[in-house]
Design a protein around this motif. Sequence first.
Motif, PDB file in Angstrom:
ATOM      1  N   LEU A 203      18.681 -15.080  16.464  1.00 28.08           N
ATOM      2  CA  LEU A 203      17.467 -14.271  16.409  1.00 28.08           C
ATOM      3  C   LEU A 203      16.464 -14.861  15.437  1.00 28.08           C
ATOM      4  N   THR A 204      16.953 -15.364  14.301  1.00 24.59           N
ATOM      5  CA  THR A 204      16.067 -15.964  13.301  1.00 24.59           C
ATOM      6  C   THR A 204      15.431 -17.245  13.822  1.00 24.59           C
ATOM      7  N   GLU A 205      16.218 -18.068  14.502  1.00 28.40           N
ATOM      8  CA  GLU A 205      15.727 -19.362  14.964  1.00 28.40           C
ATOM      9  C   GLU A 205      14.846 -19.255  16.206  1.00 28.40           C
ATOM     10  N   ARG A 206      15.217 -18.359  17.151  1.00 26.58           N
ATOM     11  CA  ARG A 206      14.531 -18.313  18.437  1.00 26.58           C
ATOM     12  C   ARG A 206      13.647 -17.098  18.627  1.00 26.58           C
ATOM     13  N   GLY A 207      13.863 -16.078  17.796  1.00 31.10           N
ATOM     14  CA  GLY A 207      13.087 -14.856  17.953  1.00 31.10           C
ATOM     15  C   GLY A 207      13.642 -13.921  19.009  1.00 31.10           C
ATOM     16  N   SER A 208      14.711 -14.323  19.679  1.00 37.54           N
ATOM     17  CA  SER A 208      15.349 -13.486  20.684  1.00 37.54           C
ATOM     18  C   SER A 208      16.818 -13.898  20.784  1.00 37.54           C
ATOM     19  N   VAL A 209      17.590 -13.094  21.498  1.00 37.73           N
ATOM     20  CA  VAL A 209      19.018 -13.371  21.656  1.00 37.73           C
ATOM     21  C   VAL A 209      19.353 -13.375  23.138  1.00 37.73           C
ATOM     22  N   THR A 320      41.042  -3.095  26.374  1.00 40.48           N
ATOM     23  CA  THR A 320      40.714  -4.512  26.482  1.00 40.48           C
ATOM     24  C   THR A 320      40.147  -4.783  27.873  1.00 40.48           C
ATOM     25  N   GLY A 321      38.955  -5.394  27.910  1.00 44.26           N
ATOM     26  CA  GLY A 321      38.317  -5.696  29.180  1.00 44.26           C
ATOM     27  C   GLY A 321      37.054  -6.507  28.958  1.00 44.26           C
ATOM     28  N   SER A 322      36.241  -6.618  29.996  1.00 43.38           N
ATOM     29  CA  SER A 322      35.021  -7.437  29.909  1.00 43.38           C
ATOM     30  C   SER A 322      33.820  -6.567  29.549  1.00 43.38           C
ATOM     31  N   VAL A 323      32.874  -7.176  28.832  1.00 40.38           N
ATOM     32  CA  VAL A 323      31.641  -6.479  28.447  1.00 40.38           C
ATOM     33  C   VAL A 323      30.481  -7.458  28.490  1.00 40.38           C
ATOM     34  N   MET A 324      29.284  -6.908  28.457  1.00 39.29           N
ATOM     35  CA  MET A 324      28.060  -7.671  28.226  1.00 39.29           C
ATOM     36  C   MET A 324      27.570  -7.319  26.834  1.00 39.29           C
ATOM     37  N   SER A 325      26.952  -8.290  26.157  1.00 39.02           N
ATOM     38  CA  SER A 325      26.417  -8.011  24.824  1.00 39.02           C
ATOM     39  C   SER A 325      24.997  -8.538  24.723  1.00 39.02           C
ATOM     40  N   GLY A 326      24.224  -7.963  23.805  1.00 39.27           N
ATOM     41  CA  GLY A 326      22.860  -8.421  23.582  1.00 39.27           C
ATOM     42  C   GLY A 326      22.199  -7.600  22.498  1.00 39.27           C
ATOM     43  N   VAL A 327      20.956  -7.953  22.200  1.00 38.15           N
ATOM     44  CA  VAL A 327      20.169  -7.245  21.193  1.00 38.15           C
ATOM     45  C   VAL A 327      19.050  -6.507  21.902  1.00 38.15           C
ATOM     46  N   VAL A 328      18.913  -5.230  21.610  1.00 44.46           N
ATOM     47  CA  VAL A 328      17.877  -4.410  22.228  1.00 44.46           C
ATOM     48  C   VAL A 328      16.967  -3.848  21.148  1.00 44.46           C
ATOM     49  N   GLY A 329      15.737  -3.566  21.540  1.00 43.43           N
ATOM     50  CA  GLY A 329      14.755  -3.013  20.617  1.00 43.43           C
ATOM     51  C   GLY A 329      13.861  -4.084  20.021  1.00 43.43           C
ATOM     52  N   LYS A 331      11.548  -3.100  17.063  1.00 43.53           N
ATOM     53  CA  LYS A 331      11.373  -2.767  15.652  1.00 43.53           C
ATOM     54  C   LYS A 331      12.731  -2.517  14.994  1.00 43.53           C
ATOM     55  N   LYS A 332      13.434  -1.530  15.460  1.00 39.91           N
ATOM     56  CA  LYS A 332      14.774  -1.246  14.932  1.00 39.91           C
ATOM     57  C   LYS A 332      15.798  -1.772  15.934  1.00 39.91           C
ATOM     58  N   PHE A 333      15.865  -3.105  16.053  1.00 41.21           N
ATOM     59  CA  PHE A 333      16.754  -3.700  17.035  1.00 41.21           C
ATOM     60  C   PHE A 333      18.214  -3.480  16.652  1.00 41.21           C
TER      61      PHE A 333
END
Length: 427
Positions: A203-209, A320-329, A331-333
Amino acid sequence: MEGAGMDFPLPDNEAERLAAVRAYDVYGTDPEAGFDDLTDLAALIASAPIAMVNIVGDTKVWLKSRHGVPPGIEEVPRSGVCCAYALCRSDMLVVPDTHADDRFKALPFIATEPFFRFYAGMPLIDSGGHALGTLCILDLTPRELAFEAAEGIRRLARQTIAQLELRLRMAEVLRSQQELAAEKQRANSLLLNILPLKIAAELTERGSVEPRHHPSTTILFTDFVDFTKSAVELSPRELVDDLDMYFSEFDTIVARHGLEKLKTIGDSYMCAGGLMQGRKDHPIRSCLAALEIRRFVVASNQRWVAIGQRPWHLRVGLHTGSVMSGVVGRKKFAYDVWGDAVNIAARMESTDEADQVNISESTYQHVKSYFDCTPRGALDVKNKGKMTMYFLDRLKPEYAADAAGVEANEHLRKTLAGTSVTWSLHG
């Protein structure tokens, strides 16, 4: 003006002057080549055996740079030197014969060895009008100071002030850099309290995840039984303090087992294994964390009951199983995970019993070789129908370092190390 109780004159702006001396932070500092060059030049221009850059404090004078002065003389009383008088002037003070001047003839080094007979001192006045000290020359014989030499000393005094102000600006720049570095460190620390290390770095390097798919993770949920009732009975401070005590310890346990804390919602705590480290052993690590969390809560309840307070009972669920992950938001991400595995882990927690750890069939298949479990059969789960689940009881004795079966022994730790593999960030 004469200083009250002092035997030397004081400039009219003495208080401001002393504040400036402190701001320059040069009094008492070690020799510096830039100032030594200036005193060497002053002695050469004036054909004098002794030259000094003096910084004048409240009662003493620091010889910041000296030419021709014996080693060991670094500080002298302000009352014992001619510089105390030169400091009060706007231009150079020249004393052709110190023995003929009533102000100086009784001073140390003039009335006694080495019997200085000549003094010339130019006040070092900064851009704020503060006399920080003097550039002075001394001789052992009475003499006059030629016009050209006097002009040279004035110019060197201006160079000395320039050197002092450059030194001050460099110190200010360094402080600013240190403050910026500290502020960046605080910001990074705050970011790491919100996001996993790799996610924060991206996030710091690219501004997004970039969103990620994780084919195998273990989700762990905790929840306190009858929390609403506890919330009514406790004051806001007591409620927050209790939750902080529990969740802070959960944070420590989760980090120790290499899991990622995801969030808290009210009295619920959520974490996951296998998101960042790329390890296959996350079901085992998550179960170890769950057992340690339960042990901490049970031990805390014993203390609550001993002092007559209401205990906090906990439910813990894992899947235990599969998930998706990411950053949302924006301002208060927030870093979060989504997928059916999250929902199933939540159902494992909600169908659990107080002070137990409930695991799904999927998690059980990953950990059954290492843990003793009690089958619960197939239970109805909201929106899922019947699901097989188990109580996670303890580590099998051959893998436990303690009688309660909570802590892994060296054999299990070596086994876990042997099962570790490196996966890409995308799974």
